[in-house]
Design an enzyme around this catalytic site. Structure first.
Site, mmCIF file in Angstrom:
data_model
loop_
_atom_site.group_PDB
_atom_site.id
_atom_site.type_symbol
_atom_site.label_atom_id
_atom_site.label_comp_id
_atom_site.label_asym_id
_atom_site.label_seq_id
_atom_site.Cartn_x
_atom_site.Cartn_y
_atom_site.Cartn_z
ATOM 1 N N HIS A 82 0.011 -31.986 22.894
ATOM 2 C CA HIS A 82 -1.123 -31.555 22.067
ATOM 3 C C HIS A 82 -2.435 -31.487 22.859
ATOM 4 C CE1 HIS A 82 -1.893 -35.995 21.365
ATOM 5 N NE2 HIS A 82 -3.136 -35.563 21.448
ATOM 6 N N ASP A 112 6.071 -34.465 21.978
ATOM 7 C CA ASP A 112 4.670 -34.351 22.383
ATOM 8 C C ASP A 112 4.470 -34.704 23.860
ATOM 9 O OD1 ASP A 112 2.063 -33.675 21.913
ATOM 10 O OD2 ASP A 112 1.465 -35.640 21.151
ATOM 11 N N SER A 190 -5.614 -39.773 24.627
ATOM 12 C CA SER A 190 -4.273 -39.207 24.479
ATOM 13 C C SER A 190 -3.752 -38.749 25.837
ATOM 14 C CB SER A 190 -4.293 -38.010 23.525
ATOM 15 O OG SER A 190 -4.513 -38.420 22.206
#
Length: 347
Positions: A82, A112, A190
């Site tokens: 992402h 992911d 992230s």
């Protein structure tokens, strides 16, 4: 007075000299973990190529950013899918402040995970030390390091709060097997790393649950053992080749089954040449009037209950292509067990 002045000078000298040595063993360990790991964590910025149709001028506009970490000396960088999703280009900034254009090696959307590659000198690349997520314990220390917004590294500390969490993602999928921590995983972290007290990576920072967008002590990471399996295949093949029974599945049908009081995964089709075809698994039949004649319904795999596509994938991802899985199947009103050899399919 001279004696008194000397006494105060000695006290001040002792105070200033001891400021840096009053660290506890725990604090010294935390500092060591950060210093030994930070140079392996990178900042990733992405952009999109747009066109001004009035002037036909092409230019890049910033899209987003996140963190990542150095996988090897060949320049492979691991991050979340992402972080780079929807971008036309990505740039990786290293610990020394140098930035390199990144090329996309491969992605596995369901987990992911994405792998990028930069062309940087080996001396500038410090691969991070990988650990294992197989024997994690709730309550053990967890350290989260990221490089949010390119401002510099940050580290937060907490514990492993829970294991094997199933967390819904923005695209409606379930991130299963996630590590939960109360260490803050703030926006921009992230794709960074979660470390154990030995400074080894045990997970890849993924997402937070927060009504405000900031950390509230509910952060999640992808287990490193899963990341290892995926990244190795992405680097080798440019895509994730996942272990498969060799059947066609649609979770909408499985949800319909559940409404009928049956929890399992319906076999809708068979891959030509697969062991599932050779062993005679029976696919469902669909009729023009909208009725369905269900064939085989998978209830369990290797003794573990299967109620959805995610459940089945979670079990199969632990196995190797070419190994065998024991399927418990509902066929009509009978329950049977059939061993199936796994094949490799594109994710």
């Amino acid at each position: 007075m001279k004696i008194l002045a000397k006494f105060f000078i000695l006290i001040l000298a002792f105070t200033f000299s001891s400021c840096g040595s009053n660290l506890t063993k725990s604090e010294k360990r935390d500092i060591s973990i950060f210093n030994n790991s930070k140079d392996s964590v990178v900042y990733i910025s992405t952009s999109n190529r747009v066109v001004d149709y009035n002037t036909l001028t092409r230019y890049n506009v910033p899209k987003g950013s996140g963190s990542g970490f150095i996988w090897d000396k060949k320049g492979h960088i691991v991050t979340n899918y992402h972080v780079i999703n929807g971008a036309n280009s990505a740039t990786v900034k290293l610990h020394n402040g140098k930035s390199y254009k990144a090329s996309l090696v491969g992605v596995y959307k369901r987990r992911d995970i994405a792998v990028l590659k930069i062309d940087a000198p080996k001396k500038e690349l410090k691969p991070i030390k990988l650990g294992s997520s197989a024997n994690l314990q709730v309550g053990q220390s967890a350290y989260v390091i990221g490089n949010p917004y390119g401002l510099d590294w940050t580290m937060t500390k907490g514990i492993v709060s829970a294991l094997n969490r199933k967390v819904p993602t923005d695209d409606g999928m379930l991130l299963s097997g996630a590590i939960q921590t109360d260490a803050a995983i703030n926006p921009g972290n992230s794709g960074g790393v979660m470390l154990n007290s030995s400074g080894e990576v045990i997970g890849v920072n993924n997402l937070i649950f927060s009504p405000s967008g900031g950390s509230i002590g509910l952060g999640f990471a992808i287990p490193i053992d899963l990341v290892k399996r995926v990244v190795t295949k992405l680097i080798k093949y440019g895509k994730y080749i996942k272990p498969s029974i060799g059947i066609e599945i649609d979770d909408r049908i499985n949800r319909y089954l559940k409404s009928l009081g049956i929890s399992g995964v319906a076999v809708l089709g068979l891959v030509d040449g697969s062991d599932a075809q050779k062993k005679g698994l029976v696919p469902a039949r669909f009729y023009s009037d909208g009725t369905i004649d269900f064939g085989d319904i998978i209830l369990a795999a290797d003794g573990k209950k299967v109620e959805s596509l995610e459940d089945l994938d979670d079990i199969l991802e632990q196995k190797k292509i070419g190994s065998t899985v024991e399927l418990k199947i509902l066929r009509g009103d009978k329950k049977i067990t059939i061993p199936i050899k796994l094949i490799g399919l594109d994710s």
